[in-house]
Design an enzyme around this catalytic site. Structure first.
Site, short mmCIF file in Angstrom:
data_model
loop_
_atom_site.label_atom_id
_atom_site.label_comp_id
_atom_site.label_asym_id
_atom_site.label_seq_id
_atom_site.Cartn_x
_atom_site.Cartn_y
_atom_site.Cartn_z
N LYS A 37 -41.67 -49.81 -3.06
CA LYS A 37 -41.60 -50.40 -1.72
C LYS A 37 -40.17 -50.38 -1.18
O LYS A 37 -39.94 -50.08 0.00
CB LYS A 37 -42.13 -51.83 -1.75
CG LYS A 37 -41.98 -52.49 -0.42
CD LYS A 37 -42.48 -53.90 -0.36
CE LYS A 37 -41.91 -54.52 0.91
NZ LYS A 37 -42.37 -55.86 1.14
N LYS A 76 -40.99 -60.28 -4.89
CA LYS A 76 -42.09 -61.19 -5.24
C LYS A 76 -41.73 -62.66 -5.49
O LYS A 76 -42.40 -63.32 -6.28
CB LYS A 76 -42.83 -60.63 -6.45
CG LYS A 76 -43.55 -59.30 -6.16
CD LYS A 76 -44.33 -58.85 -7.37
CE LYS A 76 -45.59 -58.13 -7.00
NZ LYS A 76 -46.37 -57.72 -8.17
N GLN A 102 -39.15 -46.56 -14.24
CA GLN A 102 -39.11 -47.57 -15.32
C GLN A 102 -37.99 -48.57 -15.04
O GLN A 102 -37.78 -48.91 -13.89
CB GLN A 102 -38.97 -46.90 -16.70
CG GLN A 102 -40.24 -46.19 -17.18
CD GLN A 102 -40.39 -44.79 -16.63
OE1 GLN A 102 -39.46 -44.01 -16.64
NE2 GLN A 102 -41.58 -44.45 -16.16
N GLY A 142 -39.22 -52.36 -15.76
CA GLY A 142 -40.00 -51.56 -14.83
C GLY A 142 -40.92 -52.45 -14.00
O GLY A 142 -40.96 -53.67 -14.18
N ASP A 143 -41.62 -51.82 -13.06
CA ASP A 143 -42.58 -52.54 -12.19
C ASP A 143 -41.92 -53.63 -11.38
O ASP A 143 -42.53 -54.66 -11.07
CB ASP A 143 -43.73 -53.13 -13.02
CG ASP A 143 -44.39 -52.08 -13.89
OD1 ASP A 143 -44.63 -50.98 -13.38
OD2 ASP A 143 -44.64 -52.37 -15.08
N GLU A 144 -40.66 -53.45 -11.00
CA GLU A 144 -39.94 -54.46 -10.21
C GLU A 144 -40.26 -54.34 -8.73
O GLU A 144 -39.90 -55.23 -7.95
CB GLU A 144 -38.42 -54.32 -10.40
CG GLU A 144 -37.91 -54.53 -11.82
CD GLU A 144 -37.81 -53.23 -12.59
OE1 GLU A 144 -38.31 -52.19 -12.09
OE2 GLU A 144 -37.25 -53.23 -13.70
N GLY A 149 -45.23 -45.62 -12.00
CA GLY A 149 -46.25 -45.94 -11.00
C GLY A 149 -45.56 -46.68 -9.87
O GLY A 149 -45.27 -47.86 -9.99
N HIS A 150 -45.25 -45.98 -8.80
CA HIS A 150 -44.54 -46.60 -7.68
C HIS A 150 -45.53 -46.87 -6.55
O HIS A 150 -46.07 -45.95 -5.94
CB HIS A 150 -43.39 -45.71 -7.22
CG HIS A 150 -42.32 -45.58 -8.26
ND1 HIS A 150 -41.31 -44.65 -8.21
CD2 HIS A 150 -42.10 -46.28 -9.40
CE1 HIS A 150 -40.53 -44.80 -9.28
NE2 HIS A 150 -41.00 -45.77 -10.00
N LYS A 173 -39.87 -51.03 -7.09
CA LYS A 173 -38.94 -50.00 -6.59
C LYS A 173 -39.56 -49.17 -5.47
O LYS A 173 -38.89 -48.81 -4.51
CB LYS A 173 -38.50 -49.07 -7.73
CG LYS A 173 -37.65 -49.76 -8.79
CD LYS A 173 -37.27 -48.80 -9.90
CE LYS A 173 -38.41 -48.43 -10.78
NZ LYS A 173 -38.95 -49.50 -11.61
N GLY A 210 -53.40 -49.25 -15.55
CA GLY A 210 -54.31 -50.35 -15.21
C GLY A 210 -54.25 -51.48 -16.23
O GLY A 210 -54.98 -52.47 -16.09
N THR A 225 -38.96 -46.38 -23.23
CA THR A 225 -39.43 -45.05 -22.90
C THR A 225 -38.39 -44.06 -23.44
O THR A 225 -37.40 -44.47 -24.05
CB THR A 225 -39.69 -44.91 -21.37
OG1 THR A 225 -40.38 -43.67 -21.14
CG2 THR A 225 -38.41 -44.97 -20.56
P1 IMP Z 1 -43.93 -44.04 -22.33
O1 IMP Z 1 -42.96 -43.98 -21.22
O2 IMP Z 1 -45.32 -43.63 -21.93
O3 IMP Z 1 -43.46 -43.32 -23.56
O4 IMP Z 1 -44.10 -45.58 -22.76
C1 IMP Z 1 -43.06 -46.28 -23.43
C2 IMP Z 1 -42.99 -47.73 -22.95
O5 IMP Z 1 -42.56 -47.76 -21.60
C3 IMP Z 1 -44.36 -48.46 -22.96
O6 IMP Z 1 -44.13 -49.81 -23.27
C4 IMP Z 1 -44.82 -48.34 -21.52
O7 IMP Z 1 -45.71 -49.36 -21.16
C5 IMP Z 1 -43.50 -48.46 -20.79
N1 IMP Z 1 -43.50 -47.82 -19.47
C6 IMP Z 1 -43.46 -46.50 -19.19
N2 IMP Z 1 -43.46 -46.29 -17.86
C7 IMP Z 1 -43.50 -47.51 -17.29
C8 IMP Z 1 -43.49 -47.95 -15.93
O8 IMP Z 1 -43.42 -47.18 -14.97
N3 IMP Z 1 -43.51 -49.29 -15.75
C9 IMP Z 1 -43.54 -50.19 -16.78
N4 IMP Z 1 -43.56 -49.82 -18.06
C10 IMP Z 1 -43.53 -48.48 -18.31
#
Ligand code: IMP
Length: 440
Positions: free
Chosen positions: A18, A331, A224, A12-14, A40-41, A16, A302, A239
């Protein structure tokens, strides 16, 4: 017709948000198929940072229709808060351009409490979730206790379902020393939310099928990333949804034939939020420098993201698993901050070389990455927009990356603004045909 799936190839957080924002003009509909407001996009709009959690990033384009599929878990409170935040930014969100599936699951007030209990019970093995109630809501779906969006519109059904759920949940709360919840206030709150949500509710599967039949194109927006996928990620540190390509069909009610191409969003280094194995993690000053330069703090919670070198074993795995046609590399300019660049091409485990990503966390914890080292290119690529003007050092690195993950790079993001993009139209033409003309 060309429907494009955009998904993350790492944890995740690649970036997406943008990329979806950049590609949106070529599509009529942007549809999310899994996850919830754990995502979080981030998109920069005229210098302003906009973070979307639940609503597809396409909403920033006033002429697009956005869809929240049945594969999501929806917090109605988060949904309306996001609409209010968007309105404050001048983005009008009308029900005609935002559809929520009748069969999406609803996050209820007991889900975050159950998540707290689960995380606390794991002690040192906690997953480090976003605490949004995502996991327990998907658990209820699989256990067949789930409350779906359509249930919010039927007060009698809703009452019965809340009663049935609380009969079980309250016993868990009691056992763990948490106060029990009463049916009445939850029913009143969710009935009211249901009335407010009603204009947005739709049969998403029927809608999408009709739109595609009439020649409209859909961009499927993953949340994700592949390594957080419930089945194919680094289980149990994942997740609870299907972030990989198969999730599109189950999460929107569509046939696999409707996905024309797959774009894998890939960061030029690796980050991870929460716990779990991370072979190329940098726990030193280099990791801290990447985090600072790359602004690597969770868009939802955060929390600082763990940073490490690029891992081609993981990305190659994600490309195979999802049938990635093209990569969007994000990046790479962040790496200019360093004195040298490393990238992992294989793992060493018990003396042997391993080129396939292992599924067991205890193996992944112990593998040693084999690195290739690159010099930092001699000219900055920050905010570069022209492929032909890129320095030779960066092109060498890019070629190595393409060869090692066995996938071409079609787009390079070189800064936070919408315009900081190198778009390789010829590569996109191969997957999007004439649509590629609209972009870049
Ligand atoms: P959950 O999705 O809240 O159940 O979290 C499970 C795992 O996925 C945890 O390690 C979170 O930090 C990670 N995670 C969930 N959503 C994101 C995301 O949008 N970006 C990065 N990590 C995520």
């Amino acid at each position: 017709m060309a429907n494009l799936l955009v998904l993350g190839t790492q944890w995740g957080d690649e970036g997406k948000g943008k990329v979806v924002d950049f590609l949106a003009p070529a599509f009529e509909i942007i549809a999310r198929y899994q996850g919830g407001h754990n995502a979080g996009h981030t998109v920069y709009l005229g210098g302003k940072k906009v973070v979307l959690h639940l609503i597809p990033s396409g909403i920033l384009h006033p002429d697009k229709v956005c869809v929240i599929g049945n594969g999501l878990v929806v917090s109605p409170q988060a949904f309306f808060k996001e609409i209010d935040d968007l309105k404050a930014l001048g983005v009008e969100v009308r029900p005609e351009r935002l559809l929520v599936s009748r069969t999406a699951q609803v996050i209820m007030p007991y889900h975050p409490v159950l998540e707290k209990i689960a995380e606390q019970s794991r002690g040192g093995k906690m997953i480090g979730t976003t605490c949004r109630g995502i996991g327990p809501c998907y658990e209820d779906k699989a256990a067949r206790w789930g409350i779906r969006v359509a249930d919010l519109l039927e007060p009698e059904v809703l009452k019965e379902k809340i009663e049935d759920s609380l009969a079980v949940k309250n016993r868990i709360f009691e056992a763990f020393g948490y106060p029990s919840l009463a049916v009445g206030p939850i029913l009143d709150e969710y009935k009211a939310l249901g009335e407010k949500l009603a204009p947005y509710v739709a049969d998403v599967s029927v809608f999408l099928a009709g739109q595609i039949r009439s020649g409209k194109s859909v961009l499927f927006e993953g949340a994700q990333g592949t390594l957080l996928d419930l089945d194919h990620g680094t289980y149990p540190f994942v997740t609870s949804s299907s972030c990989t390509a198969g999730g599109v069909c189950t999460g929107l009610g569509l046939s696999p034939k409707e996905v024309s191409a797959v774009l894998g969003i890939t960061k030029a280094y690796t980050t991870r939020v929460g716990s779990g194995p991370f072979p190329t993690e940098l726990k030193d000053e280099t990791g801290a420098r990447i985090a600072r330069k790359g602004d690597e703090f969770g868009a939802t919670t955060g929390r600082p993201r763990r940073c490490g070198w690029f891992d081609a074993v993981a990305v190659r795995y994600a490309c195979r698993l999802n049938g990635v046609d093209l990569i969007a590399l994000t990046k790479p300019d962040v790496l200019e901050e360093l004195t040298e660049i490393r990238a992992c091409h294989a793992y060493r485990y018990k003396g042997s070389i391993m080129k396939d990503f292992p599924s067991e966390p205890w193996i992944l914890e112990k593998v040693e990455p084999e690195y290739r080292t690159f010099p930092v290119w001699d000219r900055s690529i920050h905010r570069a927009r022209d492929f032909s003007a890129l320095p030779a050092g960066f092109l060498d690195y890019l070629k190595w990356l393409e060869d090692t993950v066995e996938t071409r790079v079609g787009l390079i993001s070189t800064g936070v603004d919408r315009e900081d993009i190198i778009f390789r139209r010829d590569e996109f033409k191969k997957i999007l045909g004439e649509k590629a003309r609209v972009l870049g």
